[in-house]
Enzyme design. Sequence first.
Site, short mmCIF file in Angstrom:
data_model
loop_
_atom_site.label_atom_id
_atom_site.label_comp_id
_atom_site.label_asym_id
_atom_site.label_seq_id
_atom_site.Cartn_x
_atom_site.Cartn_y
_atom_site.Cartn_z
N HIS A 1 -17.97 -4.09 24.93
CA HIS A 1 -19.10 -4.98 24.68
C HIS A 1 -19.58 -5.61 25.97
O HIS A 1 -20.22 -6.65 25.96
CB HIS A 1 -18.74 -6.04 23.65
CG HIS A 1 -17.94 -5.49 22.51
ND1 HIS A 1 -16.58 -5.51 22.48
CD2 HIS A 1 -18.33 -4.84 21.41
CE1 HIS A 1 -16.14 -4.90 21.40
NE2 HIS A 1 -17.18 -4.49 20.72
S1 FES Z 1 -15.95 -6.68 25.76
FE1 FES Z 1 -15.38 -6.55 23.68
S2 FES Z 1 -13.40 -5.75 23.85
FE2 FES Z 1 -13.95 -6.00 25.90
#
Ligand code: FES
Lengths: 424, 184
Positions: free
Chosen positions: B149
């Site tokens: 993410h």
């Molecule tokens: S940014 Fe969501 S798990 Fe690493």
Amino acid sequence: MATPTWNNPIVKWIDYRLPVFSFMHHELVDYPTPRNLNYWWNFGSLAGIVLVIMIATGIWLAMHYMPHVDYAFDSVERIMRDVNYGWLLRYVHMNGGSMFFIVVYIHVFRGLYYGSYKNPREILWIMGVFILLAMMATAFMGYVLPWGQMSFWAATVITSLFSAVPLVGDAIVSWLWGGFAVDNPTLNRFFSLHYLLPFIIFALVFVHLWALHVHKSSNPLGIDMKGPQDSIPFHPYYTIKDTFGLGVLMVIWMFFVFFAPNFFLEPDNYIEANPLVTPAHIVPEWYLMPFYAILRAITFDIWFIPAKLIGVVAMFASILILLFLPWLDTSKVRSAKFRPIYKQFFWIFFVDCLILGWIGANPPDALFMDTVPLLIIGQIGTAYYFLHFVLVFPLLGWLERPRMVPESISAAVVAAEPPAPGSV
Amino acid sequence: MADSTTADPGATDDGEDRRDFLLIATSTVGAVGTALACWPFIDFMNPSADVLALSTTEVDLSPIEVGQSITVVWQGKPVFVRRRTAEEIEIAQAVPMGDLIEPEEDGARVQKADWLIMIGVCTHLGCIPLGQRSGEPKGEFDGWFCPCHGSHYDTSGRIRKGPAPNNLPIPPYEFLDDTTIKIG
Ligand code: FES
Ligand code: HEM
């Protein structure tokens, strides 16, 4: 409705002691059904049949599947290559997951369009939301079982969601895992629960149908049945219509099974799980993508609440908010047919869900047409999703002036039909 | 009905009290008992004794060159061991605390400035950040980048940008000698 008299002496003997035959006759044969149902009313019975097929293929798969980190991946490959018709049962089950969600999502949007959730069908609707939640849990855990890369990392990311819970978050996560990472205990319990949950869904479906049969089906006009002239018996009219719908679904489902069996699957899931390497781009199954987009849309803290927690809460809230819909919608008119403004908002909402799904499928920092960050689109989509429930629904009930609703189903049906030749 | 006259022992005053008492007592004991019986089912799912048995991992640092990283496994989780360059250390030490999401001095995260040892699990939702191998994206702060993410970590493993709330955690470890550490 009169209880039928049975001629067969065995049927008669049983029915006197346990009236299963009378019950079935009452609920599936004589059962009065609105005469004006359209094809959108096929999807409930389709979902029921898909559930039965999933349970059947699943139980058979479990006869050769091994829920152990060292064997799971290989046992699925063995099912594919060595077990007689293993490829068939697995592909039916695997694509069945997607078919199940397509059917159920159409079923839910049908309810949204025709206002099926309104008085007196609130509990029916709430049972449906529980079924949807249980389906998501089941499908998620099933996806973990083949123990591919996507299985493993989906399991890691989704279970880690609970680490956002204040204070006890980490304890919950290690409780869910049964260890310090997703590992053998996790796979074992997911198999146990993946086996159990469909039967819970089955029980929920039973309650769902029980509530349905109390006030019977709604219909495209959204008005109540007022007498025998408004209904037709379920059998043979709707048994045949549902059977035809089943034929269409089977053609689509089997098309995927035989000609594009891995269409819905990420290729990475044919790489065995590796706890030390995260695939470059992890995505959930398509049916969870809108919710995944909502999870990722929250990148900012609000006061002292961390973004991670808000994201998780927003994701769960996006489904749970459906539970309150019967009270958020203040309009007394059920069908969007007679709600000219709601009808437009319905389609905006539908497109919003598609957009969120598309955002969920893409990497978090991608750009749309090289300019607009997908994140921004996801945030707007998420905001709209919730506004549709907390603002549009309550306000429209007050502001919108609905069209005239017909007096009865039969009156509307007769008015729509051209007069039969020879009649005056 | 004939037996209804005899079926009502609560007709006397103290009979009624005794019946109420028995009802409340049995239902209380029953409810508490049922609640207690849930605990074994819940605790059953917690990490078992064999999983809990604290494992330790020893790591030989001698083959690692300056600017190289290795990943070792400790308790089923990846541990990043990086021999940092002088430049990386300098950058890490120079960051003002105000720029950090979770303020932490670089010095508090290492025992020897050369060696950064931390659990390589993104504090967002548990993916393994990229940046260990040369050629992998290291993010905007030249440390690690989590692809799931989009979380960016700096050369001290501190979260700088993205949804992750915390710095990469430091496992318990000790230097057995100059080139060997024991994690756990
Ligand atoms: S940014 Fe969501 S798990 Fe690493
Ligand atoms: C609500 C109904 C169900 C849904 C939505 C569902 C969904 C899924 C999904 C999405 C997969 C992953 C398929 C893959 O990627 O290979 C899967 C696998 C599996 N499911 Fe189910 N399932 C259901 C019912 C059942 C039942 C009742 C059983 C009985 C035990 C079962 C047993 C299995 C097994 C053994 C696997 C692993 C084999 C495989 O990966 O093909 N499922 N399920």
